[in-house]
Design an enzyme around this catalytic site. Structure first.
Site, short mmCIF file in Angstrom:
data_model
loop_
_atom_site.label_atom_id
_atom_site.label_comp_id
_atom_site.label_asym_id
_atom_site.label_seq_id
_atom_site.Cartn_x
_atom_site.Cartn_y
_atom_site.Cartn_z
N LYS A 191 -34.08 29.35 39.89
CA LYS A 191 -34.25 29.21 38.34
C LYS A 191 -34.49 28.02 37.91
CE LYS A 191 -31.93 29.00 34.77
NZ LYS A 191 -32.94 28.17 34.00
N GLU A 265 -23.56 20.28 41.77
CA GLU A 265 -24.13 19.00 41.35
C GLU A 265 -24.35 18.49 40.00
OE1 GLU A 265 -24.30 16.92 44.05
OE2 GLU A 265 -24.43 18.65 45.57
N CYS A 300 -28.73 11.75 36.89
CA CYS A 300 -27.33 11.78 36.90
C CYS A 300 -26.53 10.86 37.46
CB CYS A 300 -27.14 12.96 37.72
SG CYS A 300 -28.11 12.99 39.23
P1 NAD Z 1 -28.07 22.18 31.79
O1 NAD Z 1 -26.59 22.29 32.31
O2 NAD Z 1 -28.23 22.36 30.39
O3 NAD Z 1 -29.02 23.06 32.47
C1 NAD Z 1 -29.24 22.92 33.97
C2 NAD Z 1 -29.57 24.46 34.34
O4 NAD Z 1 -28.55 25.65 34.26
C3 NAD Z 1 -30.98 24.94 33.78
O5 NAD Z 1 -31.75 25.67 34.46
C4 NAD Z 1 -30.48 26.02 32.62
O6 NAD Z 1 -31.32 26.85 32.21
C5 NAD Z 1 -29.31 26.35 33.46
N1 NAD Z 1 -28.08 26.85 32.72
C6 NAD Z 1 -27.78 26.61 31.59
N2 NAD Z 1 -26.72 27.50 30.98
C7 NAD Z 1 -26.32 28.18 32.11
C8 NAD Z 1 -25.18 29.10 32.49
N3 NAD Z 1 -24.27 29.47 31.58
N4 NAD Z 1 -25.24 29.86 33.58
C9 NAD Z 1 -26.30 29.45 34.51
N5 NAD Z 1 -27.20 28.72 34.25
C10 NAD Z 1 -27.37 28.06 33.14
O7 NAD Z 1 -28.60 20.75 32.37
P2 NAD Z 1 -29.80 20.05 31.92
O8 NAD Z 1 -29.95 19.53 30.47
O9 NAD Z 1 -30.98 20.87 32.55
O10 NAD Z 1 -29.67 18.63 33.01
C11 NAD Z 1 -29.00 17.53 32.63
C12 NAD Z 1 -27.58 17.68 33.23
O11 NAD Z 1 -27.73 17.65 34.75
C13 NAD Z 1 -26.93 16.15 33.35
O12 NAD Z 1 -25.64 16.66 33.01
C14 NAD Z 1 -27.16 15.72 34.73
O13 NAD Z 1 -26.26 14.62 35.05
C15 NAD Z 1 -27.02 17.02 35.35
N6 NAD Z 1 -27.72 16.62 36.76
C16 NAD Z 1 -27.02 16.22 37.85
C17 NAD Z 1 -27.43 16.12 39.19
C18 NAD Z 1 -26.71 15.79 40.48
O14 NAD Z 1 -27.18 15.89 41.52
N7 NAD Z 1 -25.33 15.66 40.31
C19 NAD Z 1 -28.89 15.80 39.16
C20 NAD Z 1 -29.75 15.94 38.10
C21 NAD Z 1 -29.15 16.18 36.95
#
Ligand code: NAD
Length: 494
Positions: A191, A265, A300
């Site tokens: 997803k 992550e 991140c």
């Molecule tokens: P987000 O948490 O809003 O969304 C991430 C994914 O989760 C999307 O596909 C979203 O649709 C889905 N999602 C949202 N709510 C959900 C739920 N309740 N249940 C299941 N899935 C759900 O994050 P974002 O804005 O897309 O990305 C930014 C974040 O990602 C930042 O906090 C960043 O640090 C983190 N990130 C971490 C890493 C790592 O490797 N640690 C890498 C890249 C980004």
């Protein structure tokens, strides 16, 4: 600042033509999602890309069913089949690098050079895990009495892997999960973020054309409801999630409710520690580029806190401010641009509000807003805050935008205490010409990834894991492969 030219406009239009119109790819075929229509726009100028219907929980259910049917044959086909297939996927990524990179730039605004580098890097992950497919091994510990019993381990795939990824580096995030999961003999339901789904969908189609059997990689581009269904689905063996802490917590709770394993992550607020024996001008410029300019600060593990030793502090801040005026902000399809827009207008408004609040709360002193960004689209220039209070919101919360919190330190112990003083533990950075100090500090940082005098490029054969609130589980290397396998211990009475 860069303004659009005919060449960059036609590159964008070419990418718009490429963007898949169906937001589900399941069982080897594209399909419309069963959900609400969503309009997609390019973040640099808000020009329309397309309107399409999002995938839903029902589409996830269908994709899981398809994946379950396809997986047993993939596992029984054996390691050499998986190795050769994954090598084919790596080749297809390289062959289509220009198109995949254009889609990344179109959907989330990453400058085109960085998008190309990211896509090629994703190919490396497929090559690496292709080679891992036939290295799968267990162990046979010595047991007593010898000759009377044999114990050995067997690894088997989970079946269906649920992979949920964010928008900020879609092809890399995909590769970190899909390559090892497939190499380990699983099928995947991916997803991608509803904000940036096109490169993932295009990759799934290309992978299918390159010989990946139908049903092994299914993509459902939907929102939180689709992600939530994937996390709670009883037939998804393991969930691998990359994203923010809020969504990560919901995913972990859903998986825990059915006792399923989860890899998380999550976010970061990583610190660079800059000692006074560095090349000040170069390190100041690198700190700005790595922490705020690269991907517009939307990463991140970027060094978004910069801790600078007293004796070089003023000069260092001045050099950062000078470097900020040199950043070329603008159209991400222009190869000369080093900083594209942030992902959308909502993100731009949220980051700007964070900057305004940090100013009014005096979390730090805003010393630079860098070069003037273009007025169209979701552009921002880097905001550098000096004299930041390490306990302030500015220094503690992930902004996910081009905002740097700079603080001063005197001793090594003080620097380490500040660096370790957040709830996160994703990355850490040390800048010094003293080798012994570099190692000493690196080993005391509470973070899963530490870079010395630079930034790690996420090599596929190295582990990438977070500590603390940056989440459990790892990606990359052998452990990133074994995360997608269950272990069975078999005892034979001889
Ligand atoms: P987000 O948490 O809003 O969304 C991430 C994914 O989760 C999307 O596909 C979203 O649709 C889905 N999602 C949202 N709510 C959900 C739920 N309740 N249940 C299941 N899935 C759900 O994050 P974002 O804005 O897309 O990305 C930014 C974040 O990602 C930042 O906090 C960043 O640090 C983190 N990130 C971490 C890493 C790592 O490797 N640690 C890498 C890249 C980004």
């Amino acid at each position: 600042m860069s303004t659009p030219t005919t060449a960059t406009t036609s590159a964008r239009e070419h990418a718009v033509q490429l963007a898949p119109r169906a937001l589900v790819f399941s069982g080897g075929r594209p399909a419309d999602g069963a959900g609400a229509p969503r309009s997609f726009t390019h973040p640099a100028d808000r020009s329309p890309i397309t309107t399409a219907t999002l995938g839903t929980a029902a589409d996830i259910d269908e994709a899981v069913k398809t994946a379950r049917l396809a997986q047993p044959e993939w596992w029984s086909a054996g390691p050499s089949t998986r190795r050769e297939t994954l090598l084919g996927l790596a080749a297809t990524i390289r062959e289509h690098v220009a198109d995949l990179a254009a889609l990344v730039t179109l959907e989330m605004g990453m400058p085109i050079r960085a998008s190309k580098a990211g896509v090629l890097h994703a190919a490396e992950w497929f090559s690496y895990y292709a080679g891992m497919a036939d290295k799968l091994r267990g162990s046979a510990p010595a047991v007593s009495p010898p000759g009377r019993m044999l114990n050995f381990t067997e690894h088997t795939p989970y079946g269906v892997v649920g992979a949920i990824i964010p928008w900020n580096g879609p092809m890399i995030a995909l590769a970190l999960k899909v390559a090892p999961a497939l190499a380990a003999g699983n099928a995947v339901v991916l997803k991608p973020s509803e904000i940036a789904p096109f490169s993932s969908l295009q990759f799934a189609e290309l992978a299918h054309q390159a010989g990946l059997p139908a049903g092994l990689l299914n993509v459902v581009a939907g929102g939180a409801d689709a992600g939530a269904r994937l996390a709670e689905h009883p037939e998804v063996g393991i969930v691998s999630f990359t994203g923010g802490n809020l969504a990560g917590r919901a995913v972990a709770a859903a998986a825990a409710a059915r006792h399923a394993p989860v890899i998380l992550e999550l976010g970061g607020k990583s610190a660079s520690i800059v000692f006074d024996d560095v090349d000040v001008k170069r390190t100041a410029k690198m700190s700005l580029l790595l922490g705020a300019v690269q991907n517009s600060g939307q990463g991140c593990f970027l060094p978004t806190r910069v801790l600078v030793q007293d004796s070089i502090y003023e000069e260092f801040v001045e050099q950062m401010v000078a470097a900020a005026t040199q950043v070329v902000i603008g159209n991400p399809f222009d190869p000369a641009v080093t900083m594209g827009p942030v992902v959308n207008e909502a993100a731009r408004a949220r980051i700007q509000a964070f900057v305004d609040r940090s100013v009014s709360d005096q979390d730090g002193r805003l010393v630079s807003h860098g070069a003037q960004p273009p007025s169209t689209g979701s552009h921002l220039s880097p905001a550098i805050f000096a004299d930041t209070d390490p306990q302030s919101t500015l220094a503690q919360e992930e902004v996910f935008g081009p905002v740097l919190a700079v603080s001063r330190f005197t001793t090594e112990d003080e620097a380490i205490a500040i660096a370790n003083g957040t709830r996160f533990g994703l990355a850490g950075y040390v800048w010094t010409s003293d080798l012994a100090r570099a190692h000493r500090v690196a080993s005391r940082l509470e973070a899963g990834n530490v870079s010395i005098n630079g930034m790690s490029a996420l090599p596929p054969n190295a582990e990438f894991a977070g500590w603390h609130a940056s989440g459990p589980g790892s990606e990359g290397g052998e452990s990133g492969f074994y995360e997608f396998l269950r272990t069975k211990s078999i005892n034979v009475q001889l």
